[in-house]
Design an enzyme around this catalytic site. Structure first.
Site, PDB file in Angstrom:
ATOM      1  N   ALA A   1      13.465 -17.429-135.377  1.00 40.48           N
ATOM      2  CA  ALA A   1      13.600 -16.332-136.496  1.00 40.48           C
ATOM      3  C   ALA A   1      14.516 -15.164-136.334  1.00 40.48           C
ATOM      4  O   ALA A   1      14.846 -14.311-137.215  1.00 40.48           O
ATOM      5  CB  ALA A   1      12.335 -15.539-136.703  1.00 40.48           C
TER       6      ALA A   1
ATOM      7  N   ARG B   1      25.151 -11.762-132.402  1.00 39.26           N
ATOM      8  CA  ARG B   1      26.364 -12.010-131.745  1.00 39.26           C
ATOM      9  C   ARG B   1      27.139 -13.115-132.096  1.00 39.26           C
ATOM     10  O   ARG B   1      28.132 -13.301-131.632  1.00 39.26           O
ATOM     11  CB  ARG B   1      25.976 -11.961-130.176  1.00 39.26           C
ATOM     12  CG  ARG B   1      25.782 -10.466-129.574  1.00 39.26           C
ATOM     13  CD  ARG B   1      25.290 -10.931-128.181  1.00 39.26           C
ATOM     14  NE  ARG B   1      23.955 -10.966-128.047  1.00 39.26           N
ATOM     15  CZ  ARG B   1      23.169 -11.312-127.043  1.00 39.26           C
ATOM     16  NH1 ARG B   1      23.888 -11.337-125.891  1.00 39.26           N
ATOM     17  NH2 ARG B   1      21.820 -11.809-126.962  1.00 39.26           N
TER      18      ARG B   1
ATOM     19  N   LYS C   1      21.902 -18.668-136.480  1.00 36.25           N
ATOM     20  CA  LYS C   1      22.721 -18.920-135.157  1.00 36.25           C
ATOM     21  C   LYS C   1      22.275 -20.691-135.180  1.00 36.25           C
ATOM     22  O   LYS C   1      23.060 -21.440-134.781  1.00 36.25           O
ATOM     23  CB  LYS C   1      22.004 -17.985-134.222  1.00 36.25           C
ATOM     24  CG  LYS C   1      22.426 -18.991-132.865  1.00 36.25           C
ATOM     25  CD  LYS C   1      22.134 -17.711-131.551  1.00 36.25           C
ATOM     26  CE  LYS C   1      20.517 -17.516-131.299  1.00 36.25           C
ATOM     27  NZ  LYS C   1      20.487 -16.639-130.151  1.00 36.25           N
TER      28      LYS C   1
ATOM     29  N   ARG D   1      40.305 -46.150-145.064  1.00 36.53           N
ATOM     30  CA  ARG D   1      39.299 -45.243-145.919  1.00 36.53           C
ATOM     31  C   ARG D   1      38.102 -45.872-146.316  1.00 36.53           C
ATOM     32  O   ARG D   1      37.869 -47.245-145.672  1.00 36.53           O
ATOM     33  CB  ARG D   1      40.033 -44.671-147.041  1.00 36.53           C
ATOM     34  CG  ARG D   1      40.992 -43.432-146.725  1.00 36.53           C
ATOM     35  CD  ARG D   1      42.032 -43.185-147.618  1.00 36.53           C
ATOM     36  NE  ARG D   1      41.322 -42.867-148.818  1.00 36.53           N
ATOM     37  CZ  ARG D   1      41.867 -42.973-150.149  1.00 36.53           C
ATOM     38  NH1 ARG D   1      42.735 -43.455-150.386  1.00 36.53           N
ATOM     39  NH2 ARG D   1      40.883 -42.604-151.135  1.00 36.53           N
TER      40      ARG D   1
ATOM     41  N   ASN E   1      46.790 -49.368-158.054  1.00 38.41           N
ATOM     42  CA  ASN E   1      45.171 -49.501-158.720  1.00 38.41           C
ATOM     43  C   ASN E   1      44.836 -48.666-159.774  1.00 38.41           C
ATOM     44  O   ASN E   1      43.709 -48.510-160.112  1.00 38.41           O
ATOM     45  CB  ASN E   1      44.572 -49.518-157.528  1.00 38.41           C
ATOM     46  CG  ASN E   1      44.489 -48.434-156.566  1.00 38.41           C
ATOM     47  OD1 ASN E   1      45.459 -47.604-156.529  1.00 38.41           O
ATOM     48  ND2 ASN E   1      43.211 -47.987-155.915  1.00 38.41           N
TER      49      ASN E   1
HETATM   50  C1  UD1 Z   1      13.131 -13.677-123.974  1.00 43.26           C
HETATM   51  C2  UD1 Z   1      11.990 -13.105-122.904  1.00 43.26           C
HETATM   52  C3  UD1 Z   1      12.599 -13.314-121.456  1.00 43.26           C
HETATM   53  C4  UD1 Z   1      13.433 -14.501-121.230  1.00 43.26           C
HETATM   54  C5  UD1 Z   1      14.511 -14.625-122.237  1.00 43.26           C
HETATM   55  C6  UD1 Z   1      15.187 -16.191-122.091  1.00 43.26           C
HETATM   56  C7  UD1 Z   1      10.308 -11.890-124.260  1.00 43.26           C
HETATM   57  C8  UD1 Z   1       9.618 -10.768-124.483  1.00 43.26           C
HETATM   58  N1  UD1 Z   1      11.219 -12.163-123.222  1.00 43.26           N
HETATM   59  O1  UD1 Z   1      13.738 -12.365-124.192  1.00 43.26           O
HETATM   60  O2  UD1 Z   1      11.638 -12.996-120.464  1.00 43.26           O
HETATM   61  O3  UD1 Z   1      14.181 -14.234-120.001  1.00 43.26           O
HETATM   62  O4  UD1 Z   1      13.909 -14.832-123.520  1.00 43.26           O
HETATM   63  O5  UD1 Z   1      15.939 -16.035-122.743  1.00 43.26           O
HETATM   64  O6  UD1 Z   1       9.874 -13.187-124.613  1.00 43.26           O
HETATM   65  N2  UD1 Z   1      12.505 -14.572-131.831  1.00 43.26           N
HETATM   66  C9  UD1 Z   1      12.080 -14.677-132.849  1.00 43.26           C
HETATM   67  N3  UD1 Z   1      11.254 -13.811-133.188  1.00 43.26           N
HETATM   68  C10 UD1 Z   1      11.408 -12.397-132.795  1.00 43.26           C
HETATM   69  C11 UD1 Z   1      12.088 -12.229-131.479  1.00 43.26           C
HETATM   70  C12 UD1 Z   1      12.667 -13.304-130.800  1.00 43.26           C
HETATM   71  O7  UD1 Z   1      11.695 -15.782-133.555  1.00 43.26           O
HETATM   72  O8  UD1 Z   1      10.711 -11.670-133.251  1.00 43.26           O
HETATM   73  C13 UD1 Z   1      13.165 -15.780-131.115  1.00 43.26           C
HETATM   74  C14 UD1 Z   1      14.558 -15.790-131.147  1.00 43.26           C
HETATM   75  O9  UD1 Z   1      15.206 -16.281-132.238  1.00 43.26           O
HETATM   76  C15 UD1 Z   1      15.293 -16.485-129.891  1.00 43.26           C
HETATM   77  C16 UD1 Z   1      14.058 -16.374-129.150  1.00 43.26           C
HETATM   78  O10 UD1 Z   1      12.895 -16.096-129.823  1.00 43.26           O
HETATM   79  O11 UD1 Z   1      15.240 -17.837-130.268  1.00 43.26           O
HETATM   80  C17 UD1 Z   1      13.999 -15.476-127.948  1.00 43.26           C
HETATM   81  O12 UD1 Z   1      14.450 -14.055-128.483  1.00 43.26           O
HETATM   82  P1  UD1 Z   1      15.299 -13.048-127.581  1.00 43.26           P
HETATM   83  O13 UD1 Z   1      15.472 -11.871-128.373  1.00 43.26           O
HETATM   84  O14 UD1 Z   1      16.734 -13.669-127.341  1.00 43.26           O
HETATM   85  O15 UD1 Z   1      14.451 -12.919-126.323  1.00 43.26           O
HETATM   86  P2  UD1 Z   1      15.024 -12.060-125.165  1.00 43.26           P
HETATM   87  O16 UD1 Z   1      15.077 -10.566-125.118  1.00 43.26           O
HETATM   88  O17 UD1 Z   1      16.283 -12.673-124.540  1.00 43.26           O
END
Ligand code: UD1
Ligand code: CA
Length: 460
Positions: free
Chosen positions: A10, A15, A22, A334, A387
């Site tokens: 979600a 970035r 993404k 093709r 053709n």
């Molecule tokens: C999270 C972990 C962290 C871990 C890291 C590894 C938590 C609180 N922290 O941190 O311990 O080391 O991943 O990459 O879990 N996402 C949602 N909904 C949300 C938030 C996130 O679907 O509300 C999804 C994002 O799309 C993503 C994934 O969850 O694919 C991770 O979210 P992200 O915000 O990157 O987590 P980090 O802060 O990196």
């Protein structure tokens, strides 16, 4: 044991600086989420639950009924994301795998090892979580795994909440878990809100620990848990996936002269003792036989190539080459082009929606479209099947053993009989009978002589 998988997808992916979500960015010809899906799909019976939010229309229209969707309207953290999926988790599920859709390098094998670890401990009444860990010298960006003096896991502490000592911890949380389903159901709603206003899934670890529940860990290869957050990461992930695919082919007997310049999608099949020279892109449903030479510098998409074929500096798309045929340099097959056995197609040729029979020679500068060319026909330099009259596509039929002189224009619809010949520069507007020679503009038949070669040996 019944397992449900939840894939988090979600996030905004800010970035990436993209108008697309993404997880829909392509890696080796497939959206990132497809790789993550395939890793979990192999382990569960029911479709995975994908938590969607930002850009969900594209994700849904790509995955369709491969997934069940849970919508996260407000991005309140990973704990909140899994909470949205909870109602879709089967009532009789024993365990719930949670992973991220932006981690495309996670392999089936690593996930399977995590599940095995879970199963090994499943008889323990206190088991709550099996999770992957990873070790990295630069721990930046990851939650830290905090252990008690007896080695058991006490908590995952997010980087922003770490003490200076915790910041130095190099055992990290990649975010891949297998939860005891009933325990998850009971505890997930009680994750406290963080200072940032989010619900951290990682808080479940300290909750389990304080309840005296068991948390077991498995160290994953660092490469597996590579998270893609920007397009530099995207390129790095692609390089790793590409290398994995190339290695699979090499270990199965394909020579890849320069892996750094070779791009082969996961869907492509290649037979043993085939050599791929530098600069090739092999894509889609392409199948290549044994003992072929492909490249250098060729792009082959959705094409079937039989054994002992040769492709040099050419582009092939939705085409077919039968055994022993060759093409290039600088030619183009093709859609619907089909070269029969031992066809020789040289430079600057184009074939579309046509069959070239066995042994046809088409050496230089020709266009053949909507045609059926018999066996052993010689297509002289610069031959063109005209053709298209601006409205209709029409067909050209050339019989076996015909000899088409250089620079012949075959104005379709037209039939050239077997053993017929056309003179250089002819514009053929009417059918030419078998064994006839025609030339001129427009071409006229000047001579008919039986060119059937004498039959060898005794005949009855
Ligand atoms: C999270 C972990 C962290 C871990 C890291 C590894 C938590 C609180 N922290 O941190 O311990 O080391 O991943 O990459 O879990 N996402 C949602 N909904 C949300 C938030 C996130 O679907 O509300 C999804 C994002 O799309 C993503 C994934 O969850 O694919 C991770 O979210 P992200 O915000 O990157 O987590 P980090 O802060 O990196
Ligand atoms: Ca992340």
């Amino acid at each position: 044991m019944k397992i449900t998988a939840v894939l988090l997808a979600a996030g905004y992916g800010t970035r990436m600086k993209s108008e697309y979500p993404k997880v829909m960015h392509p890696l080796m010809g497939r959206p990132m989420i497809d790789w993550a899906m395939r890793a979990v799909e192999s382990l569960v019976d029911a479709p995975p639950i994908v938590v969607v939010g930002h850009g969900q229309e594209l994700v849904r229209s790509y995955l369709r009924d491969r997934a069940v969707y849970a919508e996260q309207q407000e991005l309140l953290g990973t704990g909140h994301a899994v909470l949205q999926a909870l109602p879709s988790v089967a009532q009789d599920a024993d365990a719930v795998i949670v992973t991220y859709a932006d981690m495309p390098l996670l392999t089936q094998a690593t996930l399977r090892r995590l599940l095995d670890l879970y199963r090994t401990h499943a008889s323990s009444p206190t088991l709550a979580i099996a999770m992957l860990t990873v070790k990295r010298e630069n721990p930046q960006g990851f939650g830290r795994i905090v252990r008690r003096s007896d080695g058991s896991v006490a908590a995952i502490v997010e980087e922003t909440d770490c003490t200076p000592e915790q910041l130095a911890i190099q055992e990290l949380n990649p975010g891949v878990y297998c939860f005891h389903a009933a325990w998850l159901r009971q505890n997930l709603p009680y994750i406290p809100r963080s200072a940032k206003g989010e619900y951290y899934l990682t808080d479940l670890v300290s909750m389990a620990a304080s309840q005296g529940r068991q948390i077991v860990t498995l160290e994953a290869p660092l490469e597996d848990v590579y998270g893609v957050n920007n397009r530099v990461h995207l390129a790095e992930a692609e390089a790793i996936l590409r290398r994995r695919i190339l290695e699979r082919h090499m270990l199965e007997g394909v020579t890849i002269v320069d892996p750094f310049s070779t791009y082969i999608e996961d869907t492509v099949q290649i037979g043993a003792d085939t050599t791929i020279w530098p600069g090739c892109l092999l894509q889609g449903a392409t199948v290549i036989g044994r003992h072929c030479t492909i490249g250098p510098y060729s792009q082959i998409i959705d094409t079937q190539i039989a054994d002992h074929c040769r492709v040099v500096y050419s582009v092939l798309e939705q085409a077919r080459m039968d055994q022993g045929s060759e093409i290039g340099p600088f030619s183009h097959l093709r859609k619907g082009a089909h070269l029969g056995e031992n066809v020789h197609m040289g430079n600057f040729g184009e074939v579309k929606d046509s069959y070239l029979g066995p042994g046809v020679k088409m050496g230089h500068f020709s266009y053949i479209g909507n045609a059926e060319v018999g066996a052993n026909v010689n297509i002289g330099a610069g031959t063109i099947t005209c053709n298209y009259d601006g409205v209709h596509k029409s067909k050209t039929i050339i019989g076996d053993h015909a000899f088409i002189g250089s620079d012949t224009m075959l104005v379709a619809p037209v039939v050239v009989g077997e053993f017929a010949r056309t003179g250089a520069g002819s514009v053929v507007t009417r059918d030419i009978p078998a064994h006839a020679t025609a030339y001129g503009v427009p071409a006229r038949v000047h001579k008919v002589e039986d060119r059937t070669p004498p039959q060898g040996g005794a005949e009855e």
